[in-house]
Design an enzyme around this catalytic site. Structure first.
Site, PDB file in Angstrom:
ATOM      1  N   LYS A  54       0.844  -1.206   0.000  1.00 60.79           N
ATOM      2  CA  LYS A  54       0.000   0.000   0.000  1.00 60.79           C
ATOM      3  C   LYS A  54       0.879   1.256   0.000  1.00 60.79           C
ATOM      4  O   LYS A  54       0.624   2.203  -0.757  1.00 60.79           O
ATOM      5  CB  LYS A  54      -0.942  -0.010   1.216  1.00 60.79           C
ATOM      6  CG  LYS A  54      -2.081  -1.004   1.059  1.00 60.79           C
ATOM      7  CD  LYS A  54      -2.796  -1.315   2.362  1.00 60.79           C
ATOM      8  CE  LYS A  54      -3.727  -2.515   2.151  1.00 60.79           C
ATOM      9  NZ  LYS A  54      -4.284  -3.056   3.393  1.00 60.79           N
ATOM     10  N   GLN A  98      -4.844  -2.032   9.576  1.00 60.34           N
ATOM     11  CA  GLN A  98      -4.708  -3.342   8.957  1.00 60.34           C
ATOM     12  C   GLN A  98      -5.277  -4.437   9.864  1.00 60.34           C
ATOM     13  O   GLN A  98      -4.999  -4.468  11.065  1.00 60.34           O
ATOM     14  CB  GLN A  98      -3.219  -3.603   8.651  1.00 60.34           C
ATOM     15  CG  GLN A  98      -2.941  -4.870   7.873  1.00 60.34           C
ATOM     16  CD  GLN A  98      -3.476  -4.862   6.450  1.00 60.34           C
ATOM     17  OE1 GLN A  98      -3.605  -3.808   5.828  1.00 60.34           O
ATOM     18  NE2 GLN A  98      -3.801  -6.024   5.925  1.00 60.34           N
ATOM     19  N   ASP A 121     -11.493   2.111   3.717  1.00 60.68           N
ATOM     20  CA  ASP A 121     -11.731   0.668   3.615  1.00 60.68           C
ATOM     21  C   ASP A 121     -13.215   0.360   3.352  1.00 60.68           C
ATOM     22  O   ASP A 121     -13.551  -0.715   2.885  1.00 60.68           O
ATOM     23  CB  ASP A 121     -11.373  -0.004   4.964  1.00 60.68           C
ATOM     24  CG  ASP A 121     -10.096  -0.821   4.889  1.00 60.68           C
ATOM     25  OD1 ASP A 121      -9.718  -1.251   3.789  1.00 60.68           O
ATOM     26  OD2 ASP A 121      -9.485  -1.033   5.955  1.00 60.68           O
TER      27      ASP A 121
HETATM   28  N1  GUN Z   1      -6.570  -7.272   5.892  1.00 65.69           N
HETATM   29  C1  GUN Z   1      -6.740  -7.984   4.748  1.00 65.69           C
HETATM   30  N2  GUN Z   1      -7.400  -7.254   3.817  1.00 65.69           N
HETATM   31  C2  GUN Z   1      -7.643  -6.054   4.390  1.00 65.69           C
HETATM   32  C3  GUN Z   1      -8.270  -4.855   3.929  1.00 65.69           C
HETATM   33  O1  GUN Z   1      -8.768  -4.767   2.798  1.00 65.69           O
HETATM   34  N3  GUN Z   1      -8.313  -3.836   4.808  1.00 65.69           N
HETATM   35  C4  GUN Z   1      -7.803  -3.927   6.064  1.00 65.69           C
HETATM   36  N4  GUN Z   1      -7.907  -2.868   6.857  1.00 65.69           N
HETATM   37  N5  GUN Z   1      -7.211  -5.009   6.527  1.00 65.69           N
HETATM   38  C5  GUN Z   1      -7.137  -6.067   5.691  1.00 65.69           C
END
Ligand code: GUN
Length: 289
Positions: A54, A98, A121
């Site tokens: 990211k 996350q 998200d």
């Molecule tokens: N963990 C795995 N996929 C995601 C996601 O799309 N967003 C977040 N915040 N955590 C994750």
């Protein structure tokens, strides 16, 4: 009939090029730089890879990125205080905590503490509610990516029989909602899950089949009709390599189009996170789309 491949790797490149231009325009015309904060608690290896990817994508596109790494024994109240600080930070338009979080932290409480206007998200209940009502909001990134794959591969959703297999909060439930919206997909959507009596009876009716169950090769050729468009969200690591939830080799002989694994849905998720962050920066700065 051998299927056309719906290549998320290429479609996501195209979207990132468009975003780069939008981000450059925002800077030049409005002096606005979209900002994303990513918070990682603990040492989960897969999470480190995701958060790293990211950050790298932010850099590539010109998005201001702040990464906050916290130890695994961080107290819930300290994480909540950090979220509160980021909620107030004008340089930050998107906050991503996350998942998964360590067991001693109530993840729901943390996600609910994020300002819904910075919830890129799309996991906050306010935004999920707006999505259900068909109001403008941040769409969760993976299903948002699926919408783009359908759109950009020229797949007609209006009036289509869509069958979704899997009812997760992150994929199955939101993609069902998006595709049934009049201004989303305008499709007829059926959702199958572990309580469904005869899954194959449903999947065989599908014009568009979306599978997110986390079981390797769960959908076989006898379960689909000729000419189906297949979106495979699964990523399963076998000794032979990565495979999806769909038996790609046999299903591709009947399908009109299909996403490969890897290189299908996967690359779209981070790209749509970037798109949501740009959307948020514009919204916070009062700039119309
Ligand atoms: N963990 C795995 N996929 C995601 C996601 O799309 N967003 C977040 N915040 N955590 C994750």
């Amino acid at each position: 009939m051998a299927a056309t491949l719906i290549k998320g790797s290429e479609i996501s490149k195209q979207i990132k090029e468009e975003l780069k231009q939008k981000i450059a325009d925002l800077k030049e015309k409005h002096n606005v730089v979209p900002g994303l904060a990513t918070v990682l608690v603990g040492e989960d290896e897969a999470s480190k890879v995701y958060v790293g990817a990211k950050e790298k994508t932010c850099k590539e596109l010109g998005i201001h990125s702040e990464r906050i790494d916290l130890p695994a024994d961080t107290r819930e109240e300290d994480l909540l205080a950090l979220v509160e600080k980021l909620n107030k930070d004008p340089k930050i338009h998107g906050i991503l905590v996350q998942l998964p979080l360590p067991k001693h932290i109530n993840g729901t409480k943390v996600l609910y503490a994020i300002n819904p206007d910075k919830d890129v998200d799309g996991f906050h209940p306010v935004n999920i509610g707006k999505m259900m009502l068909g109001e403008p909001t941040f769409l969760p990134c993976t299903p948002h990516g699926i919408l783009e794959l359908l759109k950009r591969s020229g797949t007609e959703t209006k009036g289509a029989e869509v069958v979704v297999v899997g009812r997760s909060n992150i994929v199955g439930k939101p993609i069902t909602n998006m595709l049934l919206q009049k201004r989303g997909g305008n499709a007829t959507v059926t959702i199958c899950h572990t309580g469904t009596k005869d899954i194959a009876a449903h999947t065989r009716r599908a014009d568009i089949l979306i599978v997110a169950v986390g079981k390797p090769k769960a959908i076989t050729a006898d379960m689909v009709k000729d000419g189906v468009v297949v979106i495979d969200v699964g990523v399963n690591r076998l000794e032979t390599g990565l495979v999806g939830d769909v038996d790609f080799e046999t299903v591709k002989e009947k399908a009109k189009a299909i996403t490969p694994v890897p290189g299908g849905v996967g690359p779209m998720t981070i790209t749509m996170l970037m798109s949501n962050t740009v959307q948020s920066a514009k919204m916070h700065s009062g700039i119309a789309d």
